[in-house]
Design an enzyme around this catalytic site. Structure first.
Site, PDB file in Angstrom:
ATOM      1  N   LYS A 135       0.611  -1.474  -0.041  1.00 58.07           N
ATOM      2  CA  LYS A 135       0.378   0.124  -0.028  1.00 58.07           C
ATOM      3  C   LYS A 135       1.043   1.027   0.092  1.00 58.07           C
ATOM      4  O   LYS A 135       0.240   2.107  -0.468  1.00 58.07           O
ATOM      5  CB  LYS A 135      -0.997   0.022   1.158  1.00 58.07           C
ATOM      6  CG  LYS A 135      -2.668  -1.223   0.900  1.00 58.07           C
ATOM      7  CD  LYS A 135      -3.010   0.005   0.409  1.00 58.07           C
ATOM      8  CE  LYS A 135      -4.852  -0.954  -0.144  1.00 58.07           C
ATOM      9  NZ  LYS A 135      -5.323  -1.338  -1.080  1.00 58.07           N
ATOM     10  N   LYS A 170      -2.587  -8.058  -9.642  1.00 60.09           N
ATOM     11  CA  LYS A 170      -3.478  -8.727 -10.062  1.00 60.09           C
ATOM     12  C   LYS A 170      -4.702  -7.051 -10.046  1.00 60.09           C
ATOM     13  O   LYS A 170      -4.658  -5.944  -9.726  1.00 60.09           O
ATOM     14  CB  LYS A 170      -4.346  -8.955  -8.353  1.00 60.09           C
ATOM     15  CG  LYS A 170      -4.409  -8.148  -7.157  1.00 60.09           C
ATOM     16  CD  LYS A 170      -4.997  -8.498  -6.109  1.00 60.09           C
ATOM     17  CE  LYS A 170      -4.659  -6.867  -4.986  1.00 60.09           C
ATOM     18  NZ  LYS A 170      -6.457  -7.278  -4.317  1.00 60.09           N
ATOM     19  N   LYS A 176      -9.663  -2.996  -7.387  1.00 60.95           N
ATOM     20  CA  LYS A 176     -10.266  -1.328  -7.279  1.00 60.95           C
ATOM     21  C   LYS A 176      -9.692   0.046  -7.593  1.00 60.95           C
ATOM     22  O   LYS A 176     -10.324   0.398  -7.751  1.00 60.95           O
ATOM     23  CB  LYS A 176     -10.962  -1.459  -5.748  1.00 60.95           C
ATOM     24  CG  LYS A 176     -12.228  -2.699  -5.476  1.00 60.95           C
ATOM     25  CD  LYS A 176     -13.057  -2.642  -4.045  1.00 60.95           C
ATOM     26  CE  LYS A 176     -13.779  -3.539  -3.718  1.00 60.95           C
ATOM     27  NZ  LYS A 176     -11.922  -3.600  -3.067  1.00 60.95           N
TER      28      LYS A 176
HETATM   29  N1  AQP Z   1      -8.233  -9.788  -8.486  1.00 60.17           N
HETATM   30  C1  AQP Z   1      -8.720 -10.933  -7.405  1.00 60.17           C
HETATM   31  N2  AQP Z   1      -8.463 -12.137  -7.587  1.00 60.17           N
HETATM   32  C2  AQP Z   1      -9.434 -12.568  -7.238  1.00 60.17           C
HETATM   33  N3  AQP Z   1      -9.329 -12.552  -6.280  1.00 60.17           N
HETATM   34  C3  AQP Z   1      -9.098 -10.921  -5.732  1.00 60.17           C
HETATM   35  N4  AQP Z   1     -10.264 -10.221  -4.255  1.00 60.17           N
HETATM   36  C4  AQP Z   1      -9.523  -9.251  -4.854  1.00 60.17           C
HETATM   37  N5  AQP Z   1      -9.110  -8.816  -5.558  1.00 60.17           N
HETATM   38  C5  AQP Z   1      -9.299 -10.139  -6.267  1.00 60.17           C
HETATM   39  C6  AQP Z   1     -10.764 -11.150  -3.280  1.00 60.17           C
HETATM   40  O1  AQP Z   1     -12.142 -10.106  -2.962  1.00 60.17           O
HETATM   41  C7  AQP Z   1     -12.527 -10.576  -1.947  1.00 60.17           C
HETATM   42  C8  AQP Z   1     -12.553  -8.945  -1.554  1.00 60.17           C
HETATM   43  O2  AQP Z   1     -11.613  -8.065  -1.562  1.00 60.17           O
HETATM   44  P1  AQP Z   1     -11.342  -6.935  -0.984  1.00 60.17           P
HETATM   45  O3  AQP Z   1     -11.813  -5.540  -1.292  1.00 60.17           O
HETATM   46  O4  AQP Z   1     -11.709  -6.791   0.630  1.00 60.17           O
HETATM   47  O5  AQP Z   1      -9.863  -6.539  -0.645  1.00 60.17           O
HETATM   48  P2  AQP Z   1      -8.472  -6.288  -2.211  1.00 60.17           P
HETATM   49  O6  AQP Z   1      -8.182  -7.648  -1.888  1.00 60.17           O
HETATM   50  O7  AQP Z   1      -7.461  -5.104  -1.713  1.00 60.17           O
HETATM   51  O8  AQP Z   1      -9.604  -5.832  -3.271  1.00 60.17           O
HETATM   52  P3  AQP Z   1      -8.895  -4.852  -4.310  1.00 60.17           P
HETATM   53  O9  AQP Z   1      -9.783  -4.367  -5.412  1.00 60.17           O
HETATM   54  O10 AQP Z   1      -7.867  -5.409  -4.815  1.00 60.17           O
HETATM   55  O11 AQP Z   1      -8.562  -3.720  -3.368  1.00 60.17           O
HETATM   56  P4  AQP Z   1      -8.600  -2.021  -2.817  1.00 60.17           P
HETATM   57  O12 AQP Z   1      -7.458  -1.761  -4.019  1.00 60.17           O
HETATM   58  O13 AQP Z   1      -8.759  -1.022  -2.339  1.00 60.17           O
HETATM   59  O14 AQP Z   1      -6.801  -2.753  -2.452  1.00 60.17           O
HETATM   60  C9  AQP Z   1     -11.132 -11.424  -1.217  1.00 60.17           C
HETATM   61  O15 AQP Z   1     -11.313 -12.446  -0.721  1.00 60.17           O
HETATM   62  C10 AQP Z   1     -10.168 -11.166  -1.850  1.00 60.17           C
HETATM   63  O16 AQP Z   1      -9.388 -11.795  -1.942  1.00 60.17           O
END
Ligand code: AQP
Length: 401
Positions: free
Chosen positions: A175, A266, A269
């Site tokens: 982050k 990956k 968001k």
């Molecule tokens: N690219 C991905 N592929 C598979 N699984 C994913 N998850 C997130 N991105 C992928 C799974 O979605 C669930 C919720 O995730 P989250 O929103 O709580 O946190 P994150 O993993 O940090 O998701 P983002 O989209 O990458 O958010 P930001 O950009 O805010 O950090 C989890 O079960 C995660 O494994």
């Protein structure tokens, strides 16, 4: 440390039952060197057995918990890696299985947020959980911040959580865009790091343990956090007695859906380029356009090779998750086809598969009857009652009651 994987049946079977076939849903069990009959029984059975356990209390019925941060509209990675699996678990769970799914809004605060934007994202994330098929009659859906016991338990767990362990975790480094080997001694880390971002895994452990969850369905990127939760549960139990079950990660078959623009990272968001992700609320046209301009390569044929051809391989993987066939099968079918035709097929397949979700999402967001707020309020009450039960046990064990 050795790890063990157990595949459990997914299609048409209860994913919490032991299975002998090659199901896609993967149990990940960090730190367990030897599979034992007891472990399998305790983790997979939904019976009411209360056999004594070497770690954690006896489990009567499974408790499934997972969460999503409201840091933007959920995308295809969130869907395939988490939300779709939550719905499958819900729809196949035996009676008695407790299901809780949370919009973990307090986690979103680990990076600065605009209040108006966060308010919108919370609602959008909630509406998405309903639109993908979570049923409030079967699953408890709630905002994390509406259940203060999550943060109360976080404080208690922080008294047993290891600083050394937290400092080795990758989330705070990624982050802050620091290298993976960054340490707390580095001047840049000291200048930028805030306590909330550093201790975020302790809050995540509290989210899981406050409901005494036995299973946590997540994408691959959450594996490290789940290991930390298990370690924290065991540390607490060691000091104060068997209060928390050791939660098991259920890793989705779609381990990591990659960015359409940087296929070695990956899908996320918070990535600056909106074309890097497909939102669950995108129209069919938007989806097709994003897939059309996805970064691939100029090799003449189609092949599945994630190391050397990450862009094409990501599209093949996405297709395989929708069509239920292997990546090799798709690659052979499309071997001599053009990249354009593969992209057209992938775009249409995603658009068709997400159309119903988008329609339901728009209906929920347009609803003026207060449906979403009433589901959230009721979910918050049920989650609070579940959390209170645990806090009573925790306080008693620690001498606070
Ligand atoms: N690219 C991905 N592929 C598979 N699984 C994913 N998850 C997130 N991105 C992928 C799974 O979605 C669930 C919720 O995730 P989250 O929103 O709580 O946190 P994150 O993993 O940090 O998701 P983002 O989209 O990458 O958010 P930001 O950009 O805010 O950090 C989890 O079960 C995660 O494994």
């Amino acid at each position: 440390m050795a790890t063990m994987r157990i595949s459990i049946a997914r299609h048409g079977a209860n994913p919490l039952r032991p299975a002998s076939g090659n199901g896609n849903f993967t149990y990940f069990r960090p730190g367990v060197a030897q599979p034992s009959k007891w472990h399998q029984h305790r983790s997979l059975s939904t019976s009411t057995s209360t056999s004594p356990s070497p770690a954690g209390p006896p489990i009567k019925s499974p408790v499934i918990f997972s969460g999503i941060q409201p840091t933007g509209v959920p995308h295809l990675g969130n869907y395939l890696g988490a939300l779709r699996e939550w719905v499958k678990l819900q729809d196949s769970a035996e009676e008695g299985t407790k299901l809780l799914f949370s919009i973990v809004d307090l986690h979103a605060l680990t990076v600065p947020q605009d209040a108006k934007q966060l308010r919108t994202w919370r609602r959008e994330a909630f509406a998405t959980l309903l639109a993908v098929g979570l049923d409030p009659k079967r699953s408890t859906i709630f905002y994390q911040s509406s259940v203060p016991a999550h943060t109360e338990l976080m404080w208690i767990l922080s008294t047993v959580a290891s600083m050394g362990y937290l400092s080795r975790m990758t989330q705070w480094k990624s982050k802050l865009q620091l290298p993976e080997d960054a340490s707390l001694e580095d001047s840049e880390a000291r200048a930028q790091l805030r306590l909330g971002l550093f201790s975020y895994p302790v809050l995540q452990a509290a989210d899981i343990l406050i409901h005494r969850a036995t299973h946590v369905p997540v994408g691959e990127d959450q594996r490290q956090h789940l290991e930390f939760s298990r370690y924290t549960a065991n540390s607490f139990n060691h000091l104060y007695g068997d209060i928390f079950p050791t939660p098991e990660a259920l890793i989705s078959p779609a381990k990591r859906v990659m960015s359409l623009k940087e296929p070695n990272n990956k899908m996320s968001k918070s990535h600056a380029d909106p074309k890097s992700r497909i939102l669950l609320t995108d129209s069919a046209n938007e989806i097709k356009k994003k897939v059309k301009v996805a970064l691939t390569d100029s090799e003449p044929k189609i092949s599945y090779d994630p190391t050397n051809r990450p862009g094409v391989s990501n599209l093949i993987e996405i297709l395989s998750h929708f069509e239920g066939v292997t990546c090799q099968e798709i690659a052979s079918e499309y071997e001599t086809a053009s990249l354009r035709s593969l992209k057209e097929h992938v775009g249409s397949r995603i658009a068709d598969s997400l159309a119903g979700i988008r329609e339901r999402y728009l209906g929920i967001m347009d609803d003026k009857s207060g449906y979403l707020d009433s589901v959230a309020r009721e979910g918050g009450e049920v989650a609070q009652a579940s959390a209170d039960l645990t806090m009573r046990k925790v306080k008693k064990a620690m001498g606070l009651a």
